[in-house]
Design a protein around this motif. Structure first.
Motif, PDB file in Angstrom:
ATOM      1  N   ASN A 172       0.830  -1.206   0.000  1.00 27.14           N
ATOM      2  CA  ASN A 172       0.000   0.000   0.000  1.00 27.14           C
ATOM      3  C   ASN A 172       0.863   1.253   0.000  1.00 27.14           C
ATOM      4  O   ASN A 172       1.795   1.371   0.798  1.00 27.14           O
ATOM      5  CB  ASN A 172      -0.900   0.028   1.234  1.00 27.14           C
ATOM      6  N   ASN A 173       0.520   2.191  -0.878  1.00 22.44           N
ATOM      7  CA  ASN A 173       1.185   3.487  -0.867  1.00 22.44           C
ATOM      8  C   ASN A 173       0.623   4.325   0.286  1.00 22.44           C
ATOM      9  O   ASN A 173      -0.231   3.859   1.049  1.00 22.44           O
ATOM     10  CB  ASN A 173       1.018   4.178  -2.221  1.00 22.44           C
ATOM     11  N   LEU A 174       1.071   5.553   0.421  1.00 23.52           N
ATOM     12  CA  LEU A 174       0.591   6.411   1.507  1.00 23.52           C
ATOM     13  C   LEU A 174      -0.900   6.663   1.371  1.00 23.52           C
ATOM     14  O   LEU A 174      -1.421   6.834   0.268  1.00 23.52           O
ATOM     15  CB  LEU A 174       1.318   7.754   1.490  1.00 23.52           C
ATOM     16  N   TYR A 175      -1.578   6.722   2.514  1.00 23.07           N
ATOM     17  CA  TYR A 175      -3.010   7.019   2.512  1.00 23.07           C
ATOM     18  C   TYR A 175      -3.262   8.464   2.058  1.00 23.07           C
ATOM     19  O   TYR A 175      -2.682   9.410   2.612  1.00 23.07           O
ATOM     20  CB  TYR A 175      -3.592   6.873   3.918  1.00 23.07           C
ATOM     21  N   ALA A 176      -4.163   8.621   1.122  1.00 20.51           N
ATOM     22  CA  ALA A 176      -4.620   9.963   0.763  1.00 20.51           C
ATOM     23  C   ALA A 176      -5.312  10.624   1.959  1.00 20.51           C
ATOM     24  O   ALA A 176      -5.322  11.855   2.077  1.00 20.51           O
ATOM     25  CB  ALA A 176      -5.571   9.891  -0.432  1.00 20.51           C
ATOM     26  N   ASP A 177      -5.849   9.814   2.851  1.00 13.84           N
ATOM     27  CA  ASP A 177      -6.539  10.319   4.035  1.00 13.84           C
ATOM     28  C   ASP A 177      -5.630  11.210   4.886  1.00 13.84           C
ATOM     29  O   ASP A 177      -6.117  12.113   5.591  1.00 13.84           O
ATOM     30  CB  ASP A 177      -7.053   9.152   4.885  1.00 13.84           C
ATOM     31  N   LEU A 178      -4.321  10.973   4.822  1.00 20.98           N
ATOM     32  CA  LEU A 178      -3.378  11.782   5.589  1.00 20.98           C
ATOM     33  C   LEU A 178      -3.362  13.231   5.114  1.00 20.98           C
ATOM     34  O   LEU A 178      -2.929  14.129   5.849  1.00 20.98           O
ATOM     35  CB  LEU A 178      -1.965  11.191   5.471  1.00 20.98           C
ATOM     36  N   LEU A 179      -3.832  13.445   3.892  1.00 21.16           N
ATOM     37  CA  LEU A 179      -3.829  14.797   3.339  1.00 21.16           C
ATOM     38  C   LEU A 179      -4.937  15.670   3.923  1.00 21.16           C
ATOM     39  O   LEU A 179      -4.915  16.889   3.735  1.00 21.16           O
ATOM     40  CB  LEU A 179      -3.974  14.747   1.814  1.00 21.16           C
ATOM     41  N   LEU A 180      -5.901  15.078   4.604  1.00 16.70           N
ATOM     42  CA  LEU A 180      -7.012  15.877   5.117  1.00 16.70           C
ATOM     43  C   LEU A 180      -6.569  16.821   6.224  1.00 16.70           C
ATOM     44  O   LEU A 180      -6.856  18.022   6.187  1.00 16.70           O
ATOM     45  CB  LEU A 180      -8.149  14.973   5.598  1.00 16.70           C
ATOM     46  N   MET A 181      -5.856  16.287   7.206  1.00 19.93           N
ATOM     47  CA  MET A 181      -5.389  17.163   8.282  1.00 19.93           C
ATOM     48  C   MET A 181      -4.342  18.139   7.763  1.00 19.93           C
ATOM     49  O   MET A 181      -4.402  19.348   8.036  1.00 19.93           O
ATOM     50  CB  MET A 181      -4.808  16.340   9.435  1.00 19.93           C
ATOM     51  N   ALA A 182      -3.390  17.629   6.974  1.00 21.80           N
ATOM     52  CA  ALA A 182      -2.351  18.498   6.428  1.00 21.80           C
ATOM     53  C   ALA A 182      -2.957  19.542   5.502  1.00 21.80           C
ATOM     54  O   ALA A 182      -2.553  20.712   5.514  1.00 21.80           O
ATOM     55  CB  ALA A 182      -1.313  17.664   5.672  1.00 21.80           C
ATOM     56  N   GLY A 183      -3.936  19.123   4.707  1.00 19.17           N
ATOM     57  CA  GLY A 183      -4.568  20.045   3.768  1.00 19.17           C
ATOM     58  C   GLY A 183      -5.344  21.141   4.472  1.00 19.17           C
ATOM     59  O   GLY A 183      -5.321  22.306   4.051  1.00 19.17           O
ATOM     60  N   ALA A 184      -6.037  20.791   5.557  1.00 22.13           N
ATOM     61  CA  ALA A 184      -6.775  21.800   6.327  1.00 22.13           C
ATOM     62  C   ALA A 184      -5.809  22.827   6.915  1.00 22.13           C
ATOM     63  O   ALA A 184      -6.080  24.036   6.921  1.00 22.13           O
ATOM     64  CB  ALA A 184      -7.589  21.125   7.429  1.00 22.13           C
ATOM     65  N   GLN A 185      -4.658  22.347   7.407  1.00 25.58           N
ATOM     66  CA  GLN A 185      -3.652  23.260   7.947  1.00 25.58           C
ATOM     67  C   GLN A 185      -3.094  24.165   6.854  1.00 25.58           C
ATOM     68  O   GLN A 185      -2.883  25.363   7.065  1.00 25.58           O
ATOM     69  CB  GLN A 185      -2.529  22.462   8.611  1.00 25.58           C
ATOM     70  N   SER A 186      -2.876  23.587   5.678  1.00 20.97           N
ATOM     71  CA  SER A 186      -2.332  24.369   4.562  1.00 20.97           C
ATOM     72  C   SER A 186      -3.304  25.461   4.138  1.00 20.97           C
ATOM     73  O   SER A 186      -2.906  26.596   3.856  1.00 20.97           O
ATOM     74  CB  SER A 186      -2.025  23.444   3.380  1.00 20.97           C
ATOM     75  N   ILE A 187      -4.588  25.124   4.100  1.00 23.25           N
ATOM     76  CA  ILE A 187      -5.595  26.124   3.731  1.00 23.25           C
ATOM     77  C   ILE A 187      -5.647  27.236   4.774  1.00 23.25           C
ATOM     78  O   ILE A 187      -5.725  28.423   4.443  1.00 23.25           O
ATOM     79  CB  ILE A 187      -6.964  25.451   3.544  1.00 23.25           C
ATOM     80  N   ALA A 188      -5.572  26.851   6.042  1.00 20.52           N
ATOM     81  CA  ALA A 188      -5.607  27.857   7.109  1.00 20.52           C
ATOM     82  C   ALA A 188      -4.400  28.786   7.036  1.00 20.52           C
ATOM     83  O   ALA A 188      -4.510  29.996   7.278  1.00 20.52           O
ATOM     84  CB  ALA A 188      -5.669  27.174   8.470  1.00 20.52           C
ATOM     85  N   LEU A 189      -3.237  28.231   6.673  1.00 16.99           N
ATOM     86  CA  LEU A 189      -2.010  29.014   6.619  1.00 16.99           C
ATOM     87  C   LEU A 189      -1.831  29.750   5.297  1.00 16.99           C
ATOM     88  O   LEU A 189      -1.065  30.717   5.224  1.00 16.99           O
ATOM     89  CB  LEU A 189      -0.796  28.101   6.850  1.00 16.99           C
ATOM     90  N   GLY A 190      -2.499  29.240   4.264  1.00 14.92           N
ATOM     91  CA  GLY A 190      -2.308  29.812   2.937  1.00 14.92           C
ATOM     92  C   GLY A 190      -1.053  29.321   2.247  1.00 14.92           C
ATOM     93  O   GLY A 190      -0.696  29.793   1.170  1.00 14.92           O
ATOM     94  N   GLN A 191      -0.400  28.339   2.845  1.00 16.41           N
ATOM     95  CA  GLN A 191       0.803  27.739   2.274  1.00 16.41           C
ATOM     96  C   GLN A 191       0.836  26.258   2.611  1.00 16.41           C
ATOM     97  O   GLN A 191       0.395  25.846   3.694  1.00 16.41           O
ATOM     98  CB  GLN A 191       2.073  28.414   2.829  1.00 16.41           C
ATOM     99  N   HIS A 192       1.364  25.462   1.688  1.00 18.19           N
ATOM    100  CA  HIS A 192       1.444  24.017   1.869  1.00 18.19           C
ATOM    101  C   HIS A 192       2.917  23.650   2.031  1.00 18.19           C
ATOM    102  O   HIS A 192       3.695  23.708   1.083  1.00 18.19           O
ATOM    103  CB  HIS A 192       0.839  23.317   0.642  1.00 18.19           C
ATOM    104  N   PHE A 193       3.301  23.300   3.259  1.00 21.48           N
ATOM    105  CA  PHE A 193       4.692  23.006   3.570  1.00 21.48           C
ATOM    106  C   PHE A 193       4.961  21.504   3.489  1.00 21.48           C
ATOM    107  O   PHE A 193       4.180  20.693   3.994  1.00 21.48           O
ATOM    108  CB  PHE A 193       5.042  23.491   4.982  1.00 21.48           C
ATOM    109  N   ALA A 194       6.074  21.131   2.896  1.00 27.19           N
ATOM    110  CA  ALA A 194       6.508  19.733   2.871  1.00 27.19           C
ATOM    111  C   ALA A 194       7.993  19.703   2.559  1.00 27.19           C
ATOM    112  O   ALA A 194       8.554  20.669   2.030  1.00 27.19           O
ATOM    113  CB  ALA A 194       5.729  18.926   1.839  1.00 27.19           C
TER     114      ALA A 194
END
Length: 298
Positions: free
Chosen positions: A146-168
């Motif tokens: 199994n590759n990484l869960y797309a589900d992990l992007l929900l929390m990270a994505g919500a944080q990115s939207i709140a910050l206006g930037q997507h850090f990785a």
């Protein structure tokens, strides 16, 4: 899809998110008998009405596995989530030994994409060694990488939207993200229909970069979300500053390092071949979870 094999079908980790979905899919398909294994079987009490037998079993307690696996024919071993060095492999070894003693005919195992010794993901070798133990057992098997869960992007994505930037710290690397629901479909299908000895890559339909994820999030948020590629150590320190223990921060960032180095840039048609249905794309998954991503926007 190939005709359903004869049970009993045993699902370990059945009270977890993936395991419970697999049990539900087996019930919906009319496969049976179904035996659901958990360290806390009381959490599965509601399944009695579905004809599912709940049993206690703990990979770290080998004595519990003899009764847990008794009478089973096909077994799903869901990888444990223990991050303590060596403990995951020891637990899996106990499960495989118990499966052999119980005469299990087919083992399904949830592994990891590219579980090689030089992967930045610290527990990748545990998966590699578990795969070797399954092969050495002589049982028929379906290993699901199994590759990484797309589900992990929900929390990270919500944080990115709140910050206006997507850090990785993933640079320009790509990932064949797959949803947990699609992994459950794959596991259920392999448990019901798998034959012989196979190793399959379970992924979404296409690998995507973090810049592409930022673009999707921008469309959902209705504002520009830029991707900011950080050095690994900078991201570790930022996570620590936000209250995450250093050990966990380094585990999380190791996934980004694996992405950056290409270890997770795998998109396969194996899920479609196994289940008759392709996986959900990252874009469709995030769009379907728009409300969760925007929860911090009031």
């Amino acid at each position: 899809m190939t005709s359903i094999q004869n049970g009993p079908f045993i699902v370990t980790g059945a009270s977890g998110q993936l395991g419970r979905q697999v049990v539900d899919l087996l019930v919906q398909a009319g496969a049976g008998p179904v035996i659901a294994i958990s360290r806390t079987p009381e959490k599965l009490a509601d399944l009695a009405g579905e004809g599912v037998e709940a049993r206690r079993g703990d990979f770290n307690d080998p004595a519990s596995l003899e009764a847990a696996f008794a009478g089973g024919k096909r077994l799903l071993i869901i990888s444990t989530d223990d991050l303590e060095p060596g403990k995951r492999l020891a637990a899996h070894s106990n499960a495989i030994a118990a499966a052999s003693a119980a005469g299990i005919g087919h083992i399904v195992y949830t592994s990891l994409t590219n579980p090689v010794s030089d992967s930045p993901i610290g527990f990748a070798p545990d998966h590699a060694e578990t795969e070797k133990l399954i092969v050495a057992s002589g049982a028929d098997h379906t290993i699901l990488r199994n590759n990484l869960y797309a589900d992990l992007l929900l929390m990270a994505g919500a944080q990115s939207i709140a910050l206006g930037q997507h850090f990785a710290a993933a640079a320009d690397g790509k990932t064949g993200y797959v949803t947990r629901a699609d992994c459950a479909r794959a596991a259920a299908a392999a448990l019901m229909t798998g034959r012989g000895k196979q190793t399959l890559d379970i992924t979404g339909p296409a690998a995507v970069s973090q810049a592409e994820i930022a673009e999707i999030l921008s469309g959902i948020a209705g504002k520009q979300i830029s991707y900011v590629a950080l050095p690994s150590e900078d991201l570790v320190q930022a996570m620590i500053a936000n209250g995450l223990p250093e050990f966990m921060a380094r585990v999380f960032v190791s996934f980004d390092e694996a992405i950056a180095q290409g270890y997770l840039d795998v998109a396969s048609a194996d899920l479609n071949a196994l289940t008759g249905q392709p996986g959900q794309s990252v874009r469709d998954f995030l769009l379907a979870n728009r409300a969760a991503l925007l929860r911090s926007q009031g």
